[in-house]
Scaffold this motif. Structure first.
Motif, PDB file in Angstrom:
ATOM      1  N   VAL A  49     -99.649  25.815  94.201  1.00 23.45           N
ATOM      2  CA  VAL A  49     -98.550  25.484  95.287  1.00 23.45           C
ATOM      3  C   VAL A  49     -98.999  24.168  95.969  1.00 23.45           C
ATOM      4  N   ALA A  50     -98.245  23.242  95.962  1.00 25.17           N
ATOM      5  CA  ALA A  50     -98.754  22.049  96.566  1.00 25.17           C
ATOM      6  C   ALA A  50     -98.987  21.984  97.850  1.00 25.17           C
ATOM      7  N   SER A  51     -99.799  21.312  98.443  1.00 22.11           N
ATOM      8  CA  SER A  51    -100.149  21.411  99.743  1.00 22.11           C
ATOM      9  C   SER A  51     -98.912  21.062 100.989  1.00 22.11           C
ATOM     10  N   ALA A  52     -99.205  21.574 102.087  1.00 23.42           N
ATOM     11  CA  ALA A  52     -98.170  21.338 103.209  1.00 23.42           C
ATOM     12  C   ALA A  52     -98.086  19.841 103.309  1.00 23.42           C
ATOM     13  N   THR A  53     -96.962  19.420 103.801  1.00 23.90           N
ATOM     14  CA  THR A  53     -96.351  17.992 104.015  1.00 23.90           C
ATOM     15  C   THR A  53     -95.920  17.855 105.537  1.00 23.90           C
ATOM     16  N   SER A  54     -95.579  16.466 105.862  1.00 28.65           N
ATOM     17  CA  SER A  54     -94.933  16.395 106.996  1.00 28.65           C
ATOM     18  C   SER A  54     -93.603  16.995 107.612  1.00 28.65           C
ATOM     19  N   ILE A  55     -92.895  17.356 106.452  1.00 31.29           N
ATOM     20  CA  ILE A  55     -91.706  17.820 106.554  1.00 31.29           C
ATOM     21  C   ILE A  55     -91.733  19.489 106.441  1.00 31.29           C
ATOM     22  N   GLY A 106     -91.586  23.044 105.289  1.00 31.13           N
ATOM     23  CA  GLY A 106     -90.956  23.771 104.255  1.00 31.13           C
ATOM     24  C   GLY A 106     -90.936  22.839 102.841  1.00 31.13           C
ATOM     25  N   TYR A 107     -91.135  21.711 102.865  1.00 34.26           N
ATOM     26  CA  TYR A 107     -91.086  21.021 101.759  1.00 34.26           C
ATOM     27  C   TYR A 107     -92.652  20.632 100.926  1.00 34.26           C
ATOM     28  N   SER A 108     -92.577  21.057  99.773  1.00 30.55           N
ATOM     29  CA  SER A 108     -93.954  20.336  98.956  1.00 30.55           C
ATOM     30  C   SER A 108     -93.853  18.949  99.144  1.00 30.55           C
ATOM     31  N   SER A 109     -95.274  18.174  98.797  1.00 29.05           N
ATOM     32  CA  SER A 109     -95.136  16.803  98.788  1.00 29.05           C
ATOM     33  C   SER A 109     -94.246  16.348  97.639  1.00 29.05           C
ATOM     34  N   ASP A 110     -94.153  16.905  96.335  1.00 32.12           N
ATOM     35  CA  ASP A 110     -93.382  16.295  95.479  1.00 32.12           C
ATOM     36  C   ASP A 110     -92.037  16.531  95.704  1.00 32.12           C
ATOM     37  N   VAL A 111     -91.610  17.560  96.088  1.00 36.22           N
ATOM     38  CA  VAL A 111     -89.977  17.850  96.654  1.00 36.22           C
ATOM     39  C   VAL A 111     -89.521  16.729  97.606  1.00 36.22           C
ATOM     40  N   GLN A 112     -90.474  16.665  98.776  1.00 37.28           N
ATOM     41  CA  GLN A 112     -90.412  15.727  99.611  1.00 37.28           C
ATOM     42  C   GLN A 112     -90.129  14.367  99.207  1.00 37.28           C
ATOM     43  N   GLN A 113     -90.880  13.890  98.379  1.00 36.41           N
ATOM     44  CA  GLN A 113     -90.676  12.672  97.675  1.00 36.41           C
ATOM     45  C   GLN A 113     -89.515  12.354  96.991  1.00 36.41           C
ATOM     46  N   ALA A 114     -89.145  13.065  96.161  1.00 34.23           N
ATOM     47  CA  ALA A 114     -88.069  13.138  95.203  1.00 34.23           C
ATOM     48  C   ALA A 114     -86.760  13.319  96.064  1.00 34.23           C
ATOM     49  N   THR A 116     -84.108   3.227 104.645  1.00 32.91           N
ATOM     50  CA  THR A 116     -85.469   3.274 104.600  1.00 32.91           C
ATOM     51  C   THR A 116     -86.023   4.645 104.138  1.00 32.91           C
ATOM     52  N   PRO A 117     -87.133   4.723 103.422  1.00 31.80           N
ATOM     53  CA  PRO A 117     -87.630   6.072 103.195  1.00 31.80           C
ATOM     54  C   PRO A 117     -87.912   6.713 104.727  1.00 31.80           C
ATOM     55  N   ALA A 118     -88.571   6.269 105.574  1.00 36.35           N
ATOM     56  CA  ALA A 118     -88.565   6.499 106.778  1.00 36.35           C
ATOM     57  C   ALA A 118     -87.455   7.154 107.608  1.00 36.35           C
ATOM     58  N   ALA A 119     -86.063   6.748 107.413  1.00 39.26           N
ATOM     59  CA  ALA A 119     -84.824   7.145 107.822  1.00 39.26           C
ATOM     60  C   ALA A 119     -84.516   8.153 107.165  1.00 39.26           C
ATOM     61  N   ALA A 120     -84.878   8.326 105.672  1.00 40.54           N
ATOM     62  CA  ALA A 120     -84.555   9.355 104.982  1.00 40.54           C
ATOM     63  C   ALA A 120     -85.199  10.682 104.963  1.00 40.54           C
ATOM     64  N   GLU A 121     -86.331  10.428 105.539  1.00 43.59           N
ATOM     65  CA  GLU A 121     -87.375  11.629 105.937  1.00 43.59           C
ATOM     66  C   GLU A 121     -86.671  12.182 107.171  1.00 43.59           C
ATOM     67  N   GLU A 122     -86.233  11.519 108.206  1.00 39.62           N
ATOM     68  CA  GLU A 122     -85.853  11.824 109.167  1.00 39.62           C
ATOM     69  C   GLU A 122     -84.409  12.877 108.990  1.00 39.62           C
ATOM     70  N   VAL A 123     -83.658  12.461 108.002  1.00 41.03           N
ATOM     71  CA  VAL A 123     -82.481  13.358 107.568  1.00 41.03           C
ATOM     72  C   VAL A 123     -83.052  14.668 107.156  1.00 41.03           C
TER      73      VAL A 123
END
Length: 363
Positions: free
Chosen positions: A25-31, A33-41, A53-60
């Protein structure tokens, strides 16, 4: 009524398959419930499609989970005085109402209200009239809450003479019904190959579940109904058409509560929920791997050549043949099982309905 740029009934998608042989299991990320790979995708897909921007997308993604809960609460509060709702491009909730007084009532909650032309009852009446017409293969019927319309999609492979009755019925409702034409046809997603295999066919494994200590896999009904024995165990139940869910007994001895991300890591799945229009989602399947997109419509009727399937989730995530049965999710929340594709969209059976039908629980 405002014009929306993104159609909620385009026909393309993607689906997420549960990995049986990838326990890491991927390690915890800043969002949460999301694994790092799923957050990135997911962030890459949002940034690309919305031009932010990616930062704005993370906020969504960060605001989305709370927004779904807030939206459902507002819809329940208003009852018959609302005409549906959705998440906007920033991930915040929007509720359709019929007058300014109801809109003002929502103001203290922070939920955006939009005054629209058609009530939920009017859209339901139009939808029911279309569904009363004899079903035509390669057509779909859905409600687009952003446009406040029912959407009738007619694909190229639909029979012209049969579709004429549907189109005539749609015309009687004026702009309460929007007609869209799609290339190709609407098809369930399965073909001969590998992944979970049996009878010369291939599907993708869905969510690992259990009942009374026995492991199972919740999958697509058109897969379990067509194949009696898979390389992971036998099919024990199927519901298709009408629904598109089924159950496979998992005899491998392994049933982690996670989905594979096709790079050696996984996304943990901790709960199941219902999809919301505008919600950002991802899917993984044995053909297309990990793909992400947005929920375009819920409660969609898709008329496959084998018969109609009701209450499907429509998304923009990419899927293809062999992805059938794979899992649709938002972070660690399971949402659906891959059913089919067509016209650039993908369709998923809601997973909560399947879990309740078989009395099973996520691992």
């Amino acid at each position: 009524m405002r014009t929306v740029s993104r159609s909620a009934i385009t026909l393309a998608a993607s689906a997420l398959a549960l990995g049986l042989l990838t326990p890491t299991v991927a390690s915890a990320t800043s969002i949460e419930g999301y694994s790092s790979d799923v957050q990135q995708a997911a962030v890459a897909e949002i940034a690309s499609t919305e031009g932010i921007t990616p930062a704005a997308a993370e906020e969504v993604l960060r605001v989305q989970s709370d927004s779904v809960e807030t939206l459902n609460g507002a819809l329940d509060q208003l009852g018959d005085r609302q005409a549906g709702g959705y998440l906007d491009d920033s991930g915040k909730p929007v509720v359709n109402v019929l007058d300014e007084a109801t809109a003002a009532e929502l103001a203290p909650s922070g939920v955006a209200a939009r005054v629209v032309d058609y009530s939920a009852a009017e859209l339901r009446s139009a939808r029911e009239a279309l569904e009363a017409v004899p079903a035509v293969a390669h057509t779909a019927i859905a409600v687009d809450p952003e446009a406040n319309q029912v959407v009738l999609t007619v694909a190229e492979e639909a029979d012209d003479a049969a579709a004429a009755d549907l189109l005539a019925a749609a015309a009687r409702f004026g702009d309460a019904v929007r007609v869209e034409h799609a290339t190709g046809g609407l098809h369930k997603a399965i073909y001969g190959g590998e992944a979970i295999t049996g009878g010369g066919s291939r599907c993708s494994a869905g969510f690992n579940v259990n009942s009374g200590g026995q492991l199972y896999i919740v999958d697509a009904g058109h897969c379990t109904g067509a194949v009696s024995q898979w390389n992971v165990g036998p099919s024990v139940a199927a519901s298709f058409p009408g629904n598109d869910y089924g159950l496979i007994r998992n005899d491998t001895g392994s049933g982690p509560g996670a989905v594979t991300l096709w790079d050696g890591s996984t996304q943990a799945i901790n709960s199941a929920g219902n999809a919301t229009v505008g919600q950002r989602i991802c899917k993984s399947g044995s053909t297309t791997g990990l793909t992400c997109g947005v929920v375009q419509a819920t409660n969609v009727t898709v008329n496959y050549s084998q018969g109609a399937v009701h209450q499907l989730i429509q998304t923009s995530a990419s899927v293809n043949s062999g992805d059938s049965g794979g899992a649709l999710f938002a972070g660690s929340t399971a949402l659906g099982i891959t059913s089919g594709m067509g016209g650039g969209s993908s369709f998923f059976q809601p997973v909560v309905e399947a879990l309740n039908a078989y009395g099973v629980s996520l691992n």
